[in-house]
Scaffold this motif. Structure first.
Motif, mmCIF file in Angstrom:
data_model
loop_
_atom_site.group_PDB
_atom_site.id
_atom_site.type_symbol
_atom_site.label_atom_id
_atom_site.label_comp_id
_atom_site.label_asym_id
_atom_site.label_seq_id
_atom_site.Cartn_x
_atom_site.Cartn_y
_atom_site.Cartn_z
ATOM 1 N N ALA A 12 -26.769 -6.314 12.020
ATOM 2 C CA ALA A 12 -25.928 -6.154 13.217
ATOM 3 C C ALA A 12 -24.560 -6.787 12.999
ATOM 4 O O ALA A 12 -23.534 -6.225 13.406
ATOM 5 N N ARG A 13 -24.531 -7.954 12.343
ATOM 6 C CA ARG A 13 -23.254 -8.629 12.064
ATOM 7 C C ARG A 13 -22.399 -7.757 11.125
ATOM 8 O O ARG A 13 -21.192 -7.620 11.325
ATOM 9 N N PHE A 14 -23.042 -7.161 10.122
ATOM 10 C CA PHE A 14 -22.332 -6.282 9.192
ATOM 11 C C PHE A 14 -21.735 -5.096 9.952
ATOM 12 O O PHE A 14 -20.575 -4.729 9.738
ATOM 13 N N LYS A 15 -22.523 -4.518 10.852
ATOM 14 C CA LYS A 15 -22.038 -3.366 11.623
ATOM 15 C C LYS A 15 -20.836 -3.767 12.481
ATOM 16 O O LYS A 15 -19.836 -3.044 12.534
ATOM 17 N N VAL A 16 -20.920 -4.928 13.130
ATOM 18 C CA VAL A 16 -19.801 -5.413 13.948
ATOM 19 C C VAL A 16 -18.557 -5.579 13.078
ATOM 20 O O VAL A 16 -17.461 -5.142 13.438
ATOM 21 N N GLU A 17 -18.726 -6.208 11.910
ATOM 22 C CA GLU A 17 -17.578 -6.438 11.032
ATOM 23 C C GLU A 17 -16.970 -5.123 10.553
ATOM 24 O O GLU A 17 -15.739 -4.994 10.495
ATOM 25 N N GLU A 18 -17.809 -4.146 10.216
ATOM 26 C CA GLU A 18 -17.288 -2.850 9.775
ATOM 27 C C GLU A 18 -16.519 -2.160 10.900
ATOM 28 O O GLU A 18 -15.447 -1.593 10.671
ATOM 29 N N LEU A 19 -17.061 -2.205 12.105
ATOM 30 C CA LEU A 19 -16.369 -1.591 13.239
ATOM 31 C C LEU A 19 -15.068 -2.330 13.548
ATOM 32 O O LEU A 19 -14.067 -1.704 13.912
ATOM 33 N N GLN A 20 -15.053 -3.653 13.383
ATOM 34 C CA GLN A 20 -13.819 -4.415 13.585
ATOM 35 C C GLN A 20 -12.757 -4.018 12.558
ATOM 36 O O GLN A 20 -11.576 -3.913 12.890
ATOM 37 N N LYS A 21 -13.193 -3.769 11.315
ATOM 38 C CA LYS A 21 -12.242 -3.318 10.283
ATOM 39 C C LYS A 21 -11.666 -1.958 10.660
ATOM 40 O O LYS A 21 -10.462 -1.718 10.507
ATOM 41 N N GLN A 22 -12.530 -1.061 11.149
ATOM 42 C CA GLN A 22 -12.052 0.270 11.563
ATOM 43 C C GLN A 22 -11.069 0.140 12.725
ATOM 44 O O GLN A 22 -10.064 0.851 12.771
ATOM 45 N N MET A 23 -11.366 -0.778 13.659
ATOM 46 C CA MET A 23 -10.469 -0.976 14.802
ATOM 47 C C MET A 23 -9.125 -1.516 14.329
ATOM 48 O O MET A 23 -8.071 -1.090 14.801
ATOM 49 N N ALA A 24 -9.150 -2.436 13.383
ATOM 50 C CA ALA A 24 -7.897 -2.985 12.843
ATOM 51 C C ALA A 24 -7.084 -1.878 12.176
ATOM 52 O O ALA A 24 -5.855 -1.834 12.315
ATOM 53 N N GLU A 25 -7.759 -0.980 11.467
ATOM 54 C CA GLU A 25 -7.072 0.140 10.819
ATOM 55 C C GLU A 25 -6.439 1.055 11.868
ATOM 56 O O GLU A 25 -5.290 1.499 11.715
ATOM 57 N N LEU A 26 -7.168 1.337 12.943
ATOM 58 C CA LEU A 26 -6.601 2.154 14.024
ATOM 59 C C LEU A 26 -5.415 1.445 14.678
ATOM 60 O O LEU A 26 -4.416 2.084 15.012
ATOM 61 N N ASP A 27 -5.520 0.125 14.844
ATOM 62 C CA ASP A 27 -4.403 -0.636 15.412
ATOM 63 C C ASP A 27 -3.165 -0.540 14.512
ATOM 64 O O ASP A 27 -2.047 -0.404 14.999
ATOM 65 N N ARG A 28 -3.401 -0.616 13.177
ATOM 66 C CA ARG A 28 -2.271 -0.483 12.246
ATOM 67 C C ARG A 28 -1.668 0.920 12.329
ATOM 68 O O ARG A 28 -0.439 1.076 12.321
ATOM 69 N N SER A 29 -2.509 1.938 12.425
ATOM 70 C CA SER A 29 -2.020 3.317 12.548
ATOM 71 C C SER A 29 -1.204 3.474 13.825
ATOM 72 O O SER A 29 -0.130 4.093 13.817
ATOM 73 N N ARG A 30 -1.711 2.919 14.902
ATOM 74 C CA ARG A 30 -1.018 3.005 16.187
ATOM 75 C C ARG A 30 0.353 2.323 16.093
ATOM 76 O O ARG A 30 1.361 2.866 16.548
ATOM 77 N N ALA A 31 0.382 1.140 15.497
ATOM 78 C CA ALA A 31 1.649 0.405 15.356
ATOM 79 C C ALA A 31 2.631 1.194 14.485
ATOM 80 O O ALA A 31 3.835 1.235 14.778
ATOM 81 N N ALA A 32 2.133 1.824 13.426
ATOM 82 C CA ALA A 32 3.005 2.616 12.552
ATOM 83 C C ALA A 32 3.592 3.811 13.310
ATOM 84 O O ALA A 32 4.780 4.118 13.166
ATOM 85 N N LEU A 33 2.775 4.472 14.124
ATOM 86 C CA LEU A 33 3.265 5.610 14.901
ATOM 87 C C LEU A 33 4.301 5.168 15.931
ATOM 88 O O LEU A 33 5.331 5.825 16.110
ATOM 89 N N ILE A 34 4.040 4.059 16.584
ATOM 90 C CA ILE A 34 5.011 3.535 17.557
ATOM 91 C C ILE A 34 6.313 3.175 16.838
ATOM 92 O O ILE A 34 7.412 3.441 17.343
ATOM 93 N N GLY A 35 6.192 2.599 15.647
ATOM 94 C CA GLY A 35 7.382 2.276 14.846
ATOM 95 C C GLY A 35 8.187 3.523 14.511
ATOM 96 O O GLY A 35 9.424 3.496 14.541
ATOM 97 N N GLN A 36 7.490 4.621 14.203
ATOM 98 C CA GLN A 36 8.192 5.873 13.892
ATOM 99 C C GLN A 36 8.974 6.369 15.116
ATOM 100 O O GLN A 36 10.124 6.804 14.994
ATOM 101 N N ILE A 37 8.340 6.299 16.278
ATOM 102 C CA ILE A 37 9.023 6.726 17.512
ATOM 103 C C ILE A 37 10.249 5.850 17.759
ATOM 104 O O ILE A 37 11.334 6.359 18.074
ATOM 105 N N GLU A 38 10.086 4.544 17.597
ATOM 106 C CA GLU A 38 11.210 3.630 17.835
ATOM 107 C C GLU A 38 12.370 3.903 16.872
ATOM 108 O O GLU A 38 13.541 3.875 17.269
ATOM 109 N N ARG A 39 12.031 4.180 15.591
ATOM 110 C CA ARG A 39 13.096 4.478 14.611
ATOM 111 C C ARG A 39 13.800 5.789 14.968
ATOM 112 O O ARG A 39 15.037 5.883 14.846
#
Length: 139
Positions: A12-39
């Protein structure tokens, strides 16, 4: 004696950590897209100023502005997709946390039962010793 829940906890801990990594990746993607709009938005005033310098620039600016608008729309569609994925992932992460906490609680209860059983056995042993001593003292 019940079996340890440690393997379930680790899984269960492994699953939580994997999902947290996926969430961090989505957060990075979201930030990159927002950065593109701002530029893109930051480039518009510069292009407007350049376009104002000449008639050709002014005509070219219309095409540029249309391209910026279209690009921002495409980025916003991508941003919406990331948000949908993030919401679904948040639900999965919440479930995974709930499972982890459930297994941890089961393990805590199991260990508490073992500890209680050991204390009861120790108390029984002490009671038996006391009875033997009391029996000897009575004779």
């Amino acid at each position: 004696m019940t079996r340890s829940h440690e393997p379930l906890i680790r899984l269960a801990r492994f699953k939580v950590e994997e999902l947290q990594k996926q969430m961090a990746e989505l957060d990075r993607s979201r930030a990159a897209l927002i950065g593109q709009i701002e530029r893109l938005e930051a480039s518009v005033p510069e292009e407007q100023a350049a376009a104002a310098q000449s008639k050709e620039g002014y005509v070219a600016y219309g095409s540029y502005a249309q391209a910026v608008i279209k690009r921002k729309e495409n980025i916003r569609v991508s941003l919406d997709e990331v948000d949908v994925q993030a919401n679904a992932l948040r639900d999965r992460l919440s479930e995974a946390f709930t499972d982890l906490k459930k297994y941890e609680l089961l393990e805590e209860r199991r260990l508490a039962r073992i500890e209680q059983s050991v204390r009861a056995a120790e108390q029984d042993e002490l009671d038996e010793i006391a009875q033997i001593r009391h029996g000897r003292a009575s004779h």
